[in-house]
Design an enzyme around this catalytic site. Sequence first.
Site, PDB file in Angstrom:
ATOM      1  N   ASP A 218       0.935  -1.279   0.314  1.00  0.00           N
ATOM      2  CA  ASP A 218       0.099   0.099  -0.010  1.00  0.00           C
ATOM      3  C   ASP A 218       1.181   1.120   0.097  1.00  0.00           C
ATOM      4  O   ASP A 218       2.058   0.981   0.019  1.00  0.00           O
ATOM      5  CB  ASP A 218      -1.014  -0.102   1.112  1.00  0.00           C
ATOM      6  CG  ASP A 218      -2.088   1.067   0.939  1.00  0.00           C
ATOM      7  OD1 ASP A 218      -2.135   1.670  -0.100  1.00  0.00           O
ATOM      8  OD2 ASP A 218      -3.097   0.747   1.678  1.00  0.00           O
TER       9      ASP A 218
HETATM   10  C1  BGC Z   1      -4.952   3.409   0.133  1.00  0.00           C
HETATM   11  C2  BGC Z   1      -5.221   2.356  -0.794  1.00  0.00           C
HETATM   12  C3  BGC Z   1      -4.995   3.228  -2.321  1.00  0.00           C
HETATM   13  C4  BGC Z   1      -3.619   3.665  -2.359  1.00  0.00           C
HETATM   14  C5  BGC Z   1      -3.421   4.442  -3.682  1.00  0.00           C
HETATM   15  C6  BGC Z   1      -3.841   4.188  -0.102  1.00  0.00           C
HETATM   16  O1  BGC Z   1      -3.614   5.395   0.868  1.00  0.00           O
HETATM   17  O2  BGC Z   1      -4.887   2.564   1.346  1.00  0.00           O
HETATM   18  O3  BGC Z   1      -6.381   1.727  -0.874  1.00  0.00           O
HETATM   19  O4  BGC Z   1      -5.266   2.073  -3.500  1.00  0.00           O
HETATM   20  O5  BGC Z   1      -3.545   4.661  -1.375  1.00  0.00           O
HETATM   21  O6  BGC Z   1      -4.092   5.526  -3.795  1.00  0.00           O
END
Ligand code: BGC
Length: 745
Positions: A278
């Site tokens: 993530d």
């Molecule tokens: C989130 C993810 C997301 C990623 C990319 C993160 O802060 O937890 O779900 O896909 O950002 O934007």
Amino acid sequence: MALCGFVALAACTHQAQEADGRDAEIESRIESLLSKMTLEEKLGQMNQISSFGGSIDEMHDLIAKGEIGSILNEVDAKRINQIQKIAVEESRLGIPILMSRDVIHGFKTIFPIPIGQAATFDTAVVYSGARVAAIEATSTGIRWTFSPMVDIARDPRWGRLAEGYGEDPYLTSVMGAATVKGYQTDNLSDPTAMAACAKHFVGYGAAEGGRDYNSTYITERQLRNVYLPSFKASSDAGAATFMTSFNDNDGVPSTGNKFVLKDVLRDEWKFDGFVVTDWASASEMINHGFCADSYDAAVKSVKAGVDMEMVSYTFVKQLPEAIKRGDVSMSDIDNAVRNILRIKFRLGLFDNPYTDEARSAKELYADSHLLEAKKAATEAAILLKNDGVLPLTDKVKSVAIVGPMADAKHDQMGTWVFDGEKDHTVTPLAAIKELVGNKVNVVYEPGLTYSRDNNKAGITKAVNAARKADVVLAFVGEESILSGEAHCLANIDLQGAQKELIDALSKVGKPLVTVIISGRPLTIADEVQKSAAVLFNFHPGTMGGPAIADLLWGKAVPSGKLPMTFPKYVGQIPIYYAHNNTGRPVEGNEVLINDIPLEAGQTSLGCRSFYLDAGWEPLFPFGYGLSYTTFEYSDITLSSNSLTTNETLKVSFKLKNTGSVEGTEVAQLYVRDKVGSVTRPIKELKRFARVTLKPGETKDVVFELPVSDLAFWNIDMKYVVEPGDFDLWVAGDSQSGKPISFNVK
Ligand code: BGC
């Protein structure tokens, strides 16, 4: 073989499969490419950057050196093609870049938030929502989305429940799988296919206290029985990628958790796509206090089984040294690169790296997409209460439309919308005006301007409008920004002065229809009691207005069911239907707080597991939802009351529409394993079906349930069906119906 000419030969070999089901041609192209790659180029593939439409010149050199594998947050077809051209034509090996974006519930045409899509209990609708999202997003060159979120969420305080499919492992599994299929189709190389990403692996939804990013303490058995099945279903549906979660479970951050990333995902499930962290979750392991520095973070991530790092650059910076020191081996790196290249090949990026720039003009907000979005929003609405005021009839000549969500173009789209534009949203106010024309006098007096508005000055005007109307339609709920990532709430009552607004309207003496538009279940016991009818909508997206208007006037009939239990009070959380029994069951013989006599002697009050001030019941159970008609279940029969583990149980029943309009019922099959080597949930959803019936019509419905679907992870941590007695229920929600017994030998 003679028929395989030059072109056809490629197709013939293309279909050759290796024993593990992989495409032999792709595997050999991967190996040939890998053999030519430098370490820097390999680490480049493992590196994802976020550009947010920034200067291409600044990225140019890195791309040309092959040091970027994926870019996040580019959304313009021309720019994407320009970037891709640098990668394909200027980098030494011409490896295309994988363009990615959070396309969570629609790209431009916004569908209901995923928890709303779950309320449809309609996998076809969920599939088409994902298909539309993929068609629109790929028209700009995006070929990878960070969806579906298949985290089980049993805490309505947690803002991110909006992005998933609710509290139930089975519902989340089938909805997640339908979403994966909708994005990817069966042919990832189709230009309209987009790689899916099952996230957040794993346990994120169990964050303590419903506070985002918080720790979880999920035992291995609970992980396997509750939190992993939806991810397994996404993997089985072919999800190309997985994303690690932010949380630490029992002290181990997911990005450094070899047990889930390797032992389960790779060894048990045979997943052969790639795993991305993530956002900066590799370097966040330093904040967790799990890694000393970014070197440690890079090493622990790769050793645990991460293939690509999102935006924290520890891999590109630290892995060369880690390889020198022997903390990471070249084969660790090669495996990660193989996994990434495999998906790029499957997407057809090497053969067809560019997007057709003419596509988006035809595809964004296409009429057919708007129709699908309206259908989804219609099926997602849940009728929680109706004393008969709905549907509105021709007798209603005037309505007062009040409340901050009646005309909230931005806020009805819901969380995680980066690309949908509010000017395309059709609100309930606009749609109602359009629907009723000059047959009904519509007076709009919002009372409050937004959901957190505490300025009560407008309430009097709203009340005055209500006095003059035949029916009051109050649109209340939550703005988009009150749910989603990092937007958790300790109090899930209606925000601002919305409670006062509903209270004041309820005293006017006109039928009050409360329409809720929200990102999470809310504690609305008071509002339900004060309203003649309550129609609940999780943020319904671009076409929410027309869907709601149709439902209010009976052009459509509500059929949504709750994908999460609604608590009466926040203090009841966690409250979910599939809980285990304690030695002291929850139901019956309740003595509530005001029933206790003064100076009562010590008593255990019936020895039940409940709250003195809330009882044991939720406000509304999982699976609940009313219609404008009624349904009767009868003649529930089992193909056999005694089965072996390799048989399939057939559960047949009659479902009758006993009312006066056509309607759709979501029939649900629940099972309880009465005695296990470990305690078992009191009920588990095993099947559901949407059945549409004309007034008076009866249909025979059959659920087929292989006995193998009764397996669970038992005391020996084995996935088995334990012989013994079971109960099953066929009903319209998780709290109705009578048990029927059967036995497994
Ligand atoms: C989130 C993810 C997301 C990623 C990319 C993160 O802060 O937890 O779900 O896909 O950002 O934007």
